[in-house]
Write an enzyme that holds these catalytic residues in place. Structure first.
Site, PDB file in Angstrom:
ATOM      1  N   GLU A 216       0.846  -1.192   0.000  1.00  0.00           N
ATOM      2  CA  GLU A 216       0.000   0.000   0.000  1.00  0.00           C
ATOM      3  C   GLU A 216       0.885   1.246   0.000  1.00  0.00           C
ATOM      4  O   GLU A 216       1.737   1.393   0.877  1.00  0.00           O
ATOM      5  CB  GLU A 216      -0.910  -0.015   1.236  1.00  0.00           C
ATOM      6  CG  GLU A 216      -1.915  -1.156   1.195  1.00  0.00           C
ATOM      7  CD  GLU A 216      -2.409  -1.588   2.574  1.00  0.00           C
ATOM      8  OE1 GLU A 216      -2.185  -0.870   3.554  1.00  0.00           O
ATOM      9  OE2 GLU A 216      -3.010  -2.679   2.655  1.00  0.00           O
TER      10      GLU A 216
ATOM     11  N   ILE B 290       0.023  -7.110   9.767  1.00  0.00           N
ATOM     12  CA  ILE B 290       0.279  -8.459   9.269  1.00  0.00           C
ATOM     13  C   ILE B 290      -0.805  -9.422   9.757  1.00  0.00           C
ATOM     14  O   ILE B 290      -1.085 -10.424   9.116  1.00  0.00           O
ATOM     15  CB  ILE B 290       1.697  -8.922   9.677  1.00  0.00           C
ATOM     16  CG1 ILE B 290       2.188 -10.023   8.753  1.00  0.00           C
ATOM     17  CG2 ILE B 290       1.753  -9.346  11.138  1.00  0.00           C
ATOM     18  CD1 ILE B 290       3.687 -10.303   8.870  1.00  0.00           C
TER      19      ILE B 290
ATOM     20  N   GLU C 152      -4.691  -6.555   2.736  1.00  0.00           N
ATOM     21  CA  GLU C 152      -3.519  -7.360   3.077  1.00  0.00           C
ATOM     22  C   GLU C 152      -3.717  -8.843   2.770  1.00  0.00           C
ATOM     23  O   GLU C 152      -2.764  -9.545   2.391  1.00  0.00           O
ATOM     24  CB  GLU C 152      -3.155  -7.222   4.562  1.00  0.00           C
ATOM     25  CG  GLU C 152      -2.550  -5.870   4.940  1.00  0.00           C
ATOM     26  CD  GLU C 152      -3.575  -4.779   5.085  1.00  0.00           C
ATOM     27  OE1 GLU C 152      -4.788  -5.079   5.004  1.00  0.00           O
ATOM     28  OE2 GLU C 152      -3.195  -3.609   5.272  1.00  0.00           O
TER      29      GLU C 152
ATOM     30  N   GLN D 113       2.308  -2.118   5.746  1.00  0.00           N
ATOM     31  CA  GLN D 113       2.585  -0.711   6.060  1.00  0.00           C
ATOM     32  C   GLN D 113       3.185  -0.577   7.468  1.00  0.00           C
ATOM     33  O   GLN D 113       4.101   0.203   7.695  1.00  0.00           O
ATOM     34  CB  GLN D 113       1.313   0.112   5.928  1.00  0.00           C
ATOM     35  CG  GLN D 113       1.588   1.582   5.739  1.00  0.00           C
ATOM     36  CD  GLN D 113       0.469   2.267   4.980  1.00  0.00           C
ATOM     37  OE1 GLN D 113      -0.585   2.538   5.532  1.00  0.00           O
ATOM     38  NE2 GLN D 113       0.679   2.557   3.716  1.00  0.00           N
ATOM     39  N   PHE D 114       2.664  -1.355   8.376  1.00  0.00           N
ATOM     40  CA  PHE D 114       3.260  -1.544   9.701  1.00  0.00           C
ATOM     41  C   PHE D 114       3.161  -3.041   9.994  1.00  0.00           C
ATOM     42  O   PHE D 114       2.213  -3.699   9.533  1.00  0.00           O
ATOM     43  CB  PHE D 114       2.462  -0.790  10.776  1.00  0.00           C
ATOM     44  CG  PHE D 114       2.642   0.704  10.752  1.00  0.00           C
ATOM     45  CD1 PHE D 114       3.447   1.342  11.686  1.00  0.00           C
ATOM     46  CD2 PHE D 114       1.992   1.480   9.795  1.00  0.00           C
ATOM     47  CE1 PHE D 114       3.600   2.723  11.669  1.00  0.00           C
ATOM     48  CE2 PHE D 114       2.141   2.861   9.778  1.00  0.00           C
ATOM     49  CZ  PHE D 114       2.954   3.493  10.727  1.00  0.00           C
ATOM     50  N   ALA D 115       4.100  -3.554  10.769  1.00  0.00           N
ATOM     51  CA  ALA D 115       4.035  -4.978  11.145  1.00  0.00           C
ATOM     52  C   ALA D 115       2.689  -5.305  11.775  1.00  0.00           C
ATOM     53  O   ALA D 115       2.196  -6.425  11.681  1.00  0.00           O
ATOM     54  CB  ALA D 115       5.160  -5.313  12.115  1.00  0.00           C
ATOM     55  N   ASP D 116       2.090  -4.312  12.400  1.00  0.00           N
ATOM     56  CA  ASP D 116       0.812  -4.514  13.081  1.00  0.00           C
ATOM     57  C   ASP D 116      -0.279  -5.020  12.148  1.00  0.00           C
ATOM     58  O   ASP D 116      -1.200  -5.711  12.573  1.00  0.00           O
ATOM     59  CB  ASP D 116       0.365  -3.194  13.720  1.00  0.00           C
ATOM     60  CG  ASP D 116       1.478  -2.524  14.511  1.00  0.00           C
ATOM     61  OD1 ASP D 116       2.535  -2.245  13.917  1.00  0.00           O
ATOM     62  OD2 ASP D 116       1.283  -2.283  15.705  1.00  0.00           O
TER      63      ASP D 116
ATOM     64  N   HIS E 161       0.767   0.627  16.059  1.00  0.00           N
ATOM     65  CA  HIS E 161       1.868   0.973  15.162  1.00  0.00           C
ATOM     66  C   HIS E 161       3.206   0.719  15.845  1.00  0.00           C
ATOM     67  O   HIS E 161       4.201   1.333  15.514  1.00  0.00           O
ATOM     68  CB  HIS E 161       1.764   2.441  14.725  1.00  0.00           C
ATOM     69  CG  HIS E 161       0.537   2.762  13.933  1.00  0.00           C
ATOM     70  ND1 HIS E 161      -0.688   2.934  14.495  1.00  0.00           N
ATOM     71  CD2 HIS E 161       0.342   2.901  12.595  1.00  0.00           C
ATOM     72  CE1 HIS E 161      -1.585   3.201  13.558  1.00  0.00           C
ATOM     73  NE2 HIS E 161      -0.991   3.189  12.394  1.00  0.00           N
TER      74      HIS E 161
HETATM   75  C1  TPP Z   1      -6.055  -3.188   7.648  1.00  0.00           C
HETATM   76  C2  TPP Z   1      -5.275  -1.935   7.543  1.00  0.00           C
HETATM   77  N1  TPP Z   1      -4.283  -1.844   6.641  1.00  0.00           N
HETATM   78  C3  TPP Z   1      -3.546  -0.727   6.544  1.00  0.00           C
HETATM   79  C4  TPP Z   1      -3.778   0.343   7.346  1.00  0.00           C
HETATM   80  C5  TPP Z   1      -2.891   1.594   7.239  1.00  0.00           C
HETATM   81  N2  TPP Z   1      -3.725   2.724   6.899  1.00  0.00           N
HETATM   82  C6  TPP Z   1      -4.203   3.555   7.843  1.00  0.00           C
HETATM   83  S1  TPP Z   1      -5.368   4.597   7.230  1.00  0.00           S
HETATM   84  C7  TPP Z   1      -5.136   4.000   5.666  1.00  0.00           C
HETATM   85  C8  TPP Z   1      -5.951   4.555   4.563  1.00  0.00           C
HETATM   86  C9  TPP Z   1      -7.392   4.446   4.911  1.00  0.00           C
HETATM   87  O1  TPP Z   1      -8.153   4.964   3.870  1.00  0.00           O
HETATM   88  P1  TPP Z   1      -9.710   5.142   4.029  1.00  0.00           P
HETATM   89  O2  TPP Z   1     -10.322   3.901   4.541  1.00  0.00           O
HETATM   90  O3  TPP Z   1     -10.205   5.649   2.725  1.00  0.00           O
HETATM   91  O4  TPP Z   1      -9.878   6.249   5.167  1.00  0.00           O
HETATM   92  P2  TPP Z   1      -9.362   7.751   5.128  1.00  0.00           P
HETATM   93  O5  TPP Z   1      -8.044   7.777   5.832  1.00  0.00           O
HETATM   94  O6  TPP Z   1      -9.289   8.184   3.724  1.00  0.00           O
HETATM   95  O7  TPP Z   1     -10.371   8.545   5.883  1.00  0.00           O
HETATM   96  C10 TPP Z   1      -4.212   2.980   5.648  1.00  0.00           C
HETATM   97  C11 TPP Z   1      -3.786   2.266   4.443  1.00  0.00           C
HETATM   98  C12 TPP Z   1      -4.821   0.205   8.273  1.00  0.00           C
HETATM   99  N3  TPP Z   1      -5.132   1.192   9.121  1.00  0.00           N
HETATM  100  N4  TPP Z   1      -5.552  -0.928   8.352  1.00  0.00           N
END
Ligand code: TPP
Ligand code: TPP
Ligand code: MG
Ligand code: MG
Lengths: 321, 346, 346, 321
Positions: free
Chosen positions: C51, C109, C82, C104-107, C149
Site C-alpha cells: 500500500e 500483518i 492485506e 505498512q506496519f508490522a501490526d 503501530h
Molecule cells: C487493515 C489496515 N491496513 C492498513 C492500514 C494503514 N492505513 C491507515 S489509514 C489508511 C488509509 C485508509 O483509507 P480510508 O479507509 O479511505 O480512510 P481515510 O483515511 O481516507 O479517511 C491505511 C492504508 C490500516 N489502518 N488498516
C-alpha cells in the site's frame, strides 16, 4: 423530515467546533506538544456531524479517525479529546491509545476504533445484533472509508447485517483517497454504494459535503433500521482536505482536485444556507468562533494541566476484573 | 470412522472423585454441552454463535439439541464468516450479551485472528470496555484429520496480551472451565480437544461448579520427575507415569488447565519438588507453551533443578495426515516414556 | 516529529568493519532500500507490492524512488487488502516471480495472517511447491505510535512451522538479510525496526553480500554474562555492556538476527561460555522468542549454568502511547543494566 | 463456440470417470480403507469438468473439494488421487495432506487447496497477475462455493482482480448448501453473480448441471481474459447431492429439493444429449463404464500396493531447499 432552523444552528455549532478542534490539534502538533501522529478531518465535518445527529441518545455509533464531529455530537468533551491527544491520564484512553484511536466510551454510545480498518463496522453490526436480540428499538451506526471498503471485513459485515436484518446504518466516507491511493487504484467502480445490491440492502449516494443531504439520507435509514427494516449503506462523496496524517504533504493530490473540493467546503455551504435563512451574520459567526475558541482554550488548559499516567501503571487494565 | 465420531478403540473412564457431591458420568463432549446448557439456563444473556451449530448441532454435535431448548435467537447459525462472527461477538458483548462462539475447528480461528488479537484483546486496556466473550476452539490431532483439522495453535493467543486461554483435559474441567470462561469479563479462548470428545468419560459435578481460570491441577503426585502438560496429553502422561511407577519411579503429572495466565506457582512448586521436569504438548515445539513453562522454571526454580528441563512437543511441521506420520508427530505414551526415562537416568 | 521521521535526538553511527571491501555509510532505512534495489537490478523476477509504496514511496519512504527506476509493474501500489495481497504474492511466487510485500506496519500483518500461516507456511510440506516470498514488516516501538503501530508480533510466526523469520539490527544486516530473504525459496518474514530507520547509520558492503539466514552474530564477546537479543535491543544491550565493562564486568552480546530457525549452536555456545544469560526483547514476554531461547538453554546448556536464565521483555500488555508508559514498556539500557547487575551478583 | 461431437465425447469420459472415482472413494471409505474424511462431489461433474476443459495446457486451475473432475481433466492420474486418499507415499501430497486437500501439482497447472475457503481464489489471482506481468497469454481459473462467497477474501480477491484487470475466471459453484447452511442463511440475494457489478466485472449465472452452458460461458470468459479483457465471475447453479462429507446424512435437506435436482443430474443430461446426437448407446455406455472400472481397479491396486510414508520422514519437506 425537515431541516429546521434549530437543527441547522445546532449543526453549525458542531461543525465549527469540529473544525476548530481539528485546527487546535494541528497547532499543538506543530508545537510538538502532540507527539506521534495527528489526523486532520478537514472536509469531513458535514458527514460526521450530520450522521451522528440523526441518532438518539441510546443509539450507538462507531466513528473513525476523521469523525471528530461524531465524537463531539455524541457528547465527548473536548477536554477529554485534547487530553487524549496529549497522552494524559485524563484522556479518553488514559494515555494508553494514540491520537484518535481507542476513543470509546459506551456510556456515550461510542465505540473506540482500532487501526485495523474497518474493524468497527464489524463490532457495530454486533451491537445492532444485540439490539435486535433484546428487542430494543435502538440503532447502531458505523463509519468506514473508501480504503476500508476494500477489506474483506467490509464484505463479511455488510452480508452479515443483511442476513440478520440488523438495525444498522453504514456510512462510507468516500474521500477520494486512502493514504496516497486514489479511488481508481482502489476499485474499478464509481459508487461504493452500488455494492449494497450484492447484499440485498438499500444503497445510496449522497453529497457528503452537504449537511442536509447527509442528514436526510441517514435520518431515513436510521428510521427504517429502527422500524425493523434492516441495514442501509450510504456513501457520502467528500474529500480529505489534508494529508493522510500530519506528516503527509499530499504531493500526490492534483491541485485542481483540491481546488474543486475547496469550493465545496461543507462548513462554508452550511453557513451560506444559514445566511440565506437569516440565521447567521458576520457578527454572530464571530461570536460563535470566539465562544468556541474559549471553550477550546479551557479544554486545552485542562488537558495540559492533567498529569501523564504513571509509568508504573503500565500493566494495569490489561484485564477487566 | 469419521471426524465427528472419533477414531478411538476404547473409551477411557476416569474414576469417581473420592469426596461426594452429585456427579454424573459424562463424556468430555457431553460435559461441554452440559456446561453450555447450564449457563444458558442460568443466564439469559448467554448466546451461542457459529457455523452449523443450530439445526445441525455442530460439526461434532457438541451443540446438539440446544436450539430446541433455547431457540434460534440464542443458538445462532451464522454465515461462513469467522471474522465478522468474532467482531459481531465483540459488539454483542458491549451490550450485555455473553457470546460463546464456536469455531468449527480450531484451525479456522486464524480466519478471525484480527478480531481477536487486535480488537478483543486490547479493548479493555485501551478504553476500559470489557469484552466478555468465549471462543470455543476444537483443536489438536490424533484423528487422521490432516493439517487443517488438527492444529494446536494456542500459542498464538498465549503470546497475545489481553486474552485468557484454557485447555481442559477432563469432562469435569471441560464443564467447569467453560462456566468460568463464559462468566469471565475478558475474551477467553477455550481449547477443547476433539480427541477426547467421545473417548474420555468421567464424573462431572452437577450445578454451579466453576473451575477457576488460572489454576493448574496436580493429577498425580510424585517425587522424582514432574510431567507438565495439558489437553489430551494429560492422559498420555498419566499412562506413562503409571508405567514408570511399576518400574519403581515416582512421577507427578501437572495439568496446566489454563494456558494464559499460567499457574506459575504450581509450575514452580512441581519443579522445585521434583528437580526434574519434562514438558509435554502436541502443539509445535518452537515458542509453544512448553517454551514458556521451561523459561519460567529456568528463572524461578533454577536452584532446585537436578537435570535439564526437557520438552517433548509436536515437531515444527504441520500435522500430517497419513497414520505413520501423524503417529510420530503426536507425542504419545511411548515417546513420553523414552524422554522420561532419559531424564530419570540423568 | 512524526512516525515517518523518527523521534530520535541523535543518530548512532556504527564503526567501519576492521577488514576492507567496498562499503558505504548508510542508514538502516537506506540499507533496506539498497537491498531491494540491488536485488531488483540483479533479478527481474523481483517485484515489490504494498500500500502506497509506489508513487508515495511508502509510509516511511523505504521504497522511495524505486518506482522511478523499475516502473509500476515492479513496484505495485495495491488496494488496501492485506489478505488478498499476500495470497496474490503466493500466486506470483508459483510463477517464478519473487514478491516482496510491504506491510505498512508490522501490526497489519494480522490482517493477512491466514494467508501466511495456513497457505504459505504449509504449502511446500503439503505438495512440494515452494513459496519464495518476502514479507517486510516494519515493527517495534519507541516512536510514540501507540498499540497499533508499535507491535513486535514476530512470535506468532516463529511458532508457525514452515516460515522463516529474520530481524536485522544493523544496516549491513538489513541489506544482507533482505538479499537472503528474497533469494530464499521459502516464505520469509523480514522484521525491520522502524526505530532504527534513521537513527542508526553504519558501513554497508556493496555488491552481492548476503547475510545467511540462521546465523546469529556475536556483537561483543565477554566471559561473565551473555545478553541475547535482536532488533533495536541490540544497541541497548551494547550500551549496557559498555557500561558494565566500565564497572569491571565482561559481558557478551549475541544478536540472534534470525528468529526462525534460531541459531541454537551460537545460543548454546554463549550460554556455556558465560554461564549466565539475560535475554532481552521488546516483544511481549509470554511465549515470546525469549522463552524459546531460555528453553533451549535450559535443555542444552544446563550443566554450564551459574545462575537462573533471565528474561527482560515487554510486559504482557499492548504497547501504550503515552511516553511514561511506553518508556516503562520498552526495555532500554537502564532496565537492562538493572537486570544484568542482578544476574552478575547472583 | 460449438459443442462438437468430440468435445461432448471427451466430456462424457471425464464426467463418467469423475463419478466413478467418487463412488470408488465412498466405497473405500465405507470399507474403512480411507480413514478420516471423504468428500463426495456428486452433482458437480458438469461444472468442474466443463470449466476445466476450457483451459489450455499452460493455463492454471484451482479446484476445490468438489472439483474432482477438474483434477482429472488437468491430467492428474487416478492412481495418485487414490493413493492420496489412502495416505500413501505415492499420493499427491505424499501422505502429508488429507483427502482432497493439497492435491496440487504445478506441472499440471493445478493449485492445491487448503481448508480455509476460499483461499485458492486469492492464490489464483496472483498466478493471473504473474501472467499479466510477464505478458504471457495465459489464464487462471478458480472455483469457490456459496459458503466461501461469504468470506472476506472473496471480496478482496474479486476487487483485486478487477483493479488489476487480471486474466482470471472465477467459478462460483452455488450448490445450495455450505455444510448444513442453506443459501437463505448465507446471503440475502438470489444470485452471487450479481456481486460482480460491485467490482466492475462481468457476472453471469449459468445452469451448472448443463455441461454445454458451463462450457460456453467459461469458454467466452477465458477467451476474454486471454485477450486482456479482465476477469469474469460465473455462478453455476447446482446441487450437492451428498452430505457435506461422508459422515453427514444431510437430514437438513428437504427431500423434494433433492428430488428436483436428482431429475437434473448433469451426467444423465449429457448422456441424453449424446444419445440424441447418436453418440451413445446402451452398449457403448456399458463399454465405457467397464473401461473406467478397469482403470480405477488398476489405480486402486497401485494405491493399495503403495507404501505409507516412513514415520521418520515427518520432519522432511517443511522447507524448500
Ligand atoms: C487493515 C489496515 N491496513 C492498513 C492500514 C494503514 N492505513 C491507515 S489509514 C489508511 C488509509 C485508509 O483509507 P480510508 O479507509 O479511505 O480512510 P481515510 O483515511 O481516507 O479517511 C491505511 C492504508 C490500516 N489502518 N488498516
Ligand atoms: C474459513 C473456513 N471456515 C469454515 C470451514 C469449514 N467448512 C468446510 S467446508 C464448509 C462449507 C463450505 O461451503 P461451500 O463454500 O458452499 O462449499 P461446498 O462444500 O458446498 O462445496 C465449511 C463451513 C472452512 N473450510 N473454511
Ligand atoms: Mg479515504
Ligand atoms: Mg456450497
Amino acid at each position: 423530515m425537515e431541516l429546521t432552523d434549530n437543527l441547522l444552528r445546532e449543526a453549525h455549532y458542531w461543525m465549527r467546533l469540529t473544525r476548530a478542534l481539528d485546527d487546535r490539534g494541528t497547532f499543538l502538533h506543530k508545537q510538538s506538544r502532540i507527539i506521534g501522529g495527528f489526523f486532520s478531518q478537514i472536509g469531513h465535518e458535514a458527514i460526521s456531524v450530520a450522521a451522528a445527529m440523526t441518532l438518539e441518545r441510546d443509539d450507538v455509533c462507531a466513528p473513525m479517525h476523521r469523525d471528530l464531529g461524531a465524537y463531539l455530537v455524541r457528547g465527548m468533551h473536548p477536554r477529554r479529546i485534547l487530553a487524549q491527544f496529549l497522552g494524559r491520564a485524563t484522556g479518553v484512553s488514559g494515555g494508553r491509545d494514540a491520537n484518535m484511536h481507542g476513543m470509546g466510551d459506551m456510556s456515550l454510545g461510542i465505540i473506540g476504533f482500532i487501526s485495523h480498518l474497518p474493524a468497527s463496522i464489524g463490532v457495530t453490526a454486533g451491537v445492532a445484533q444485540a439490539f435486535k436480540l433484546k428487542g430494543e428499538p435502538r440503532v447502531a451506526l458505523a463509519f468506514f472509508g473508501d480504503g476500508g471498503a476494500s477489506q474483506g471485513l467490509a464484505h463479511e459485515t455488510l452480508n452479515w447485517a443483511a442476513v440478520f436484518q440488523l438495525p444498522v446504518v453504514f456510512i462510507c466516507e468516500n474521500n477520494q483517497y486512502a493514504y496516497s491511493t486514489p479511488l481508481t487504484r482502489q476499485m474499478r467502480i464509481e459508487h461504493i454504494a452500488d455494492r449494497a445490491a450484492g447484499y440485498g440492502m438499500p444503497g445510496l449516494v449522497v453529497d457528503g459535503n452537504d449537511f442536509g443531504a447527509v442528514y436526510q439520507a441517514t435520518y431515513e435509514a436510521v428510521a427504517r433500521a429502527r422500524a425493523g427494516g434492516g441495514p442501509t449503506l450510504i456513501e457520502g462523496k467528500t474529500m480529505r482536505m489534508r494529508g493522510h496524517a500530519i506528516h503527509d504533504n499530499m504531493a500526490y493530490v492534483p491541485p485542481e482536485l483540491l481546488a474543486t473540493w475547496s469550493a465545496r467546503d461543507p462548513l462554508v455551504r452550511l453557513e451560506l444556507l444559514l445566511r440565506e435563512r437569516g440565521l447567521l451574520t458576520n457578527t454572530s459567526l464571530e461570536e460563535l468562533r470566539t465562544r468556541i475558541e474559549h471553550e477550546l482554550d479551557e479544554a486545552q488548559a485542562f488537558a495540559e494541566a492533567s498529569p501523564y499516567p504513571e509509568g508504573s501503571s503500565v500493566t494495569e487494565r490489561v484485564y477487566a476484573q | 470412522m469419521t471426524w465427528d465420531q472419533g477414531l478411538h478403540g476404547a473409551v477411557v473412564s476416569l474414576d469417581a472423585p473420592a469426596a461426594g457431591g452429585v456427579t454424573r458420568e459424562l463424556t468430555y463432549l457431553e460435559a461441554i454441552r452440559d456446561g453450555m446448557r447450564f449457563m444458558m439456563r442460568q443466564d439469559p444473556a448467554v448466546v451461542l454463535m457459529g457455523e452449523d451449530i443450530g439445526v445441525y448441532g455442530g460439526a461434532f454435535k457438541v451443540t446438539q439439541g440446544l436450539i430446541d431448548e433455547f431457540g434460534a435467537d440464542r443458538v445462532i447459525d451464522t454465515p461462513m464468516a469467522e471474522l465478522a462472527m468474532i467482531y459481531a461477538a465483540i459488539g454483542l458483548s458491549f451490550q450485555g450479551i455473553r457470546p460463546v462462539v464456536e469455531m468449527q475447528f480450531a484451525d479456522f480461528i486464524s480466519t478471525g485472528f484480527d478480531a481477536i488479537v487486535q480488537f478483543a484483546a486490547t479493548n479493555h486496556y485501551r478504553w476500559g470496555q470489557p469484552v466478555p466473550m468465549t471462543i470455543r476452539a476444537p483443536g489438536a490431532g490424533g484423528l487422521r484429520a490432516g493439517p487443517f483439522h488438527s492444529q494446536s495453535n494456542e500459542a498464538w493467543f498465549v503470546h497475545t496480551p489481553g486474552l485468557k486461554v484454557v485447555a481442559p483435559s477432563t469432562p469435569a474441567d471441560a464443564r467447569g472451565l467453560l462456566i468460568s470462561a463464559i462468566r469471565d469479563p475478558n475474551p477467553v479462548i477455550y481449547y477443547e480437544t476433539k480427541y477426547l470428545y467421545r473417548s474420555l468419560k468421567g464424573p462431572v459435578p452437577d450445578g454451579d461448579q466453576a473451575v477457576p481460570i488460572g489454576q493448574a491441577a496436580l493429577r498425580r503426585t510424585g517425587e522424582e520427575l514432574a510431567l507438565i502438560t495439558y489437553g489430551a496429553m494429560v492422559q498420555e502422561c498419566l499412562n506413562a507415569a503409571a508405567t514408570l511407577e511399576r518400574e519403581g519411579h515416582s512421577v507427578e503429572v501437572l495439568d496446566l488447565r489454563t494456558l494464559k495466565p499460567l499457574d506459575e506457582a504450581a509450575i514452580l512448586a512441581s519443579a522445585r519438588k521434583t528437580g526434574k521436569v519434562l514438558i509435554v504438548h502436541e502443539a509445535n515445539r518452537t515458542c509453544g507453551v512448553g517454551s514458556e513453562v521451561a523459561a519460567l522454571i529456568a528463572a524461578g526454580a533454577f536452584e532446585y533443578l537436578d537435570g535439564p528441563i526437557s520438552r517433548l512437543a509436536g515437531p515444527d511441521t504441520p500435522v500430517p495426515y497419513s497414520p505413520p506420520l501423524e503417529d510420530v508427530h503426536r507425542p504419545a505414551a511411548q515417546a513420553i516414556l523414552r524422554a522420561a526415562r532419559d531424564l530419570l537416568a540423568y
